[in-house]
Design a protein around this motif. Sequence first.
Motif, PDB file in Angstrom:
ATOM      1  N   UNK A 253       0.856  -1.182   0.000  1.00  0.00           N
ATOM      2  CA  UNK A 253       0.000   0.000   0.000  1.00  0.00           C
ATOM      3  C   UNK A 253       0.896   1.238   0.000  1.00  0.00           C
ATOM      4  N   UNK A 254       0.717   2.107  -0.992  1.00  0.00           N
ATOM      5  CA  UNK A 254       1.525   3.324  -1.077  1.00  0.00           C
ATOM      6  C   UNK A 254       1.210   4.248   0.093  1.00  0.00           C
ATOM      7  N   UNK A 255       2.244   4.829   0.664  1.00  0.00           N
ATOM      8  CA  UNK A 255       2.034   5.735   1.802  1.00  0.00           C
ATOM      9  C   UNK A 255       1.573   7.118   1.357  1.00  0.00           C
ATOM     10  N   UNK A 256       1.827   7.450   0.100  1.00  0.00           N
ATOM     11  CA  UNK A 256       1.375   8.719  -0.471  1.00  0.00           C
ATOM     12  C   UNK A 256       0.501   8.440  -1.679  1.00  0.00           C
ATOM     13  N   UNK A 257      -0.319   9.396  -2.057  1.00  0.00           N
ATOM     14  CA  UNK A 257      -1.173   9.233  -3.217  1.00  0.00           C
ATOM     15  C   UNK A 257      -0.339   8.978  -4.466  1.00  0.00           C
ATOM     16  N   UNK A 258      -0.706   7.922  -5.202  1.00  0.00           N
ATOM     17  CA  UNK A 258       0.007   7.593  -6.435  1.00  0.00           C
ATOM     18  C   UNK A 258      -0.412   8.576  -7.517  1.00  0.00           C
TER      19      UNK A 258
END
Length: 398
Positions: free
Chosen positions: A283-288
């Motif tokens: 899960x990306x920690x920042x918006x992709x």
Amino acid sequence: MLAGKKILIGVSGSIAAYKTILLTRLFVKEGAEVKIVMTTAAKEFVSPLVLATLSKNKVLQDLATNDEWANHVQLGRWADVFVIVPLSCNTLAKMANGICDNLLMATYLSATCPIVVAPAMDEDMWHHPATKKNIATIKAYGNKVIAVKNGELASGLVGEGRVAEPEEILVYIKEHFCRTNEFAGKKVLITAGPTYEALDPVRFIGNHSSGKMGFALAKELFEKGADVTIVSGPSKEKLPYTSIKRIDVISANDMYNACMGPAAESNIIIMSAAVADYTPATVATEKVKKKEAAWQIELNKTKDILYQVGLQKHQGQFLVGFALETNNEKENALLKLKAKNADCIVLNSLRDEKAGFGHDTNKITLLHKSGEMIEFGLKSKAAVAKDIVSFILQKINE
């Protein structure tokens, strides 16, 4: 739930007395027999003629009329529940101190049925020490008090003291006095709704499940006496009864963690949630950001809650799974029934019009481990819940 119930409404002097018009209508519409007794002051705020017309019974106001005595002893014994709404500050004080100066108070003091009150007064009156003491006193007598609301008051102020709405009083009466006992003593765990599997802080993988079927089952089982816990993924559905325990979760893993403990202690487990089969590996920690022409996502299998519950199922538990299929429906459902060690599978197909996700209706087939199979036509999800619950009741009593 109220069919055949005898409800006595007591109306005291308050501007909120007009709400007894709708409350009477709601009780009658639910099938209850309604009688009404009111104080002289209450007549200034609501017409006895209106209440008599709606209740289909003469409204009683005086201890005696001409040569006829209003039998307050019989009234308090006739009713299944006595609801005093609105409860004015004055009538509250009389109840707390046993003052018997009108028909309403004579009926209250001689009543043998449960008594529920819904107070209505201005905020300063509600917060006065005398009122607090009187409320505590009538509670100590065994009376039930429906909490006041915070809102606009007759004085123009906004605050506490507003009487509960008729619909809320109706639900309170159902919840506390009208449940049946088919599932009394049974603990029921239900899952409902979708799960959302996060991709990044703003995106997720999900499905179109609304949770309506699971919530309908929770309502039906609670009304039949069960101790109900519902574990729900993100859903806009609301529970009608405060005594149903609700646990809100987001992801499949959240739902797994919330279910495994209660499942071990439950008599009946109904897994109606549409749990994600796969979840992102990372899960990306920042918006992709939208940069690349393609975005590849690696997915891992989620924990199979129904399978795990089936593994730990012990004697006396009844496990129900749901199968939403698009092809080979019955074959796939029968495979699931065996593989998950379930007692019953509720099958529905996306090929059936107005059935499945998002609809208020559903069309199901019940498949039992004995080989029994029952098909139902398209019905409201409330009616479907009744069919499922009746089937469960039949099987656990065999």
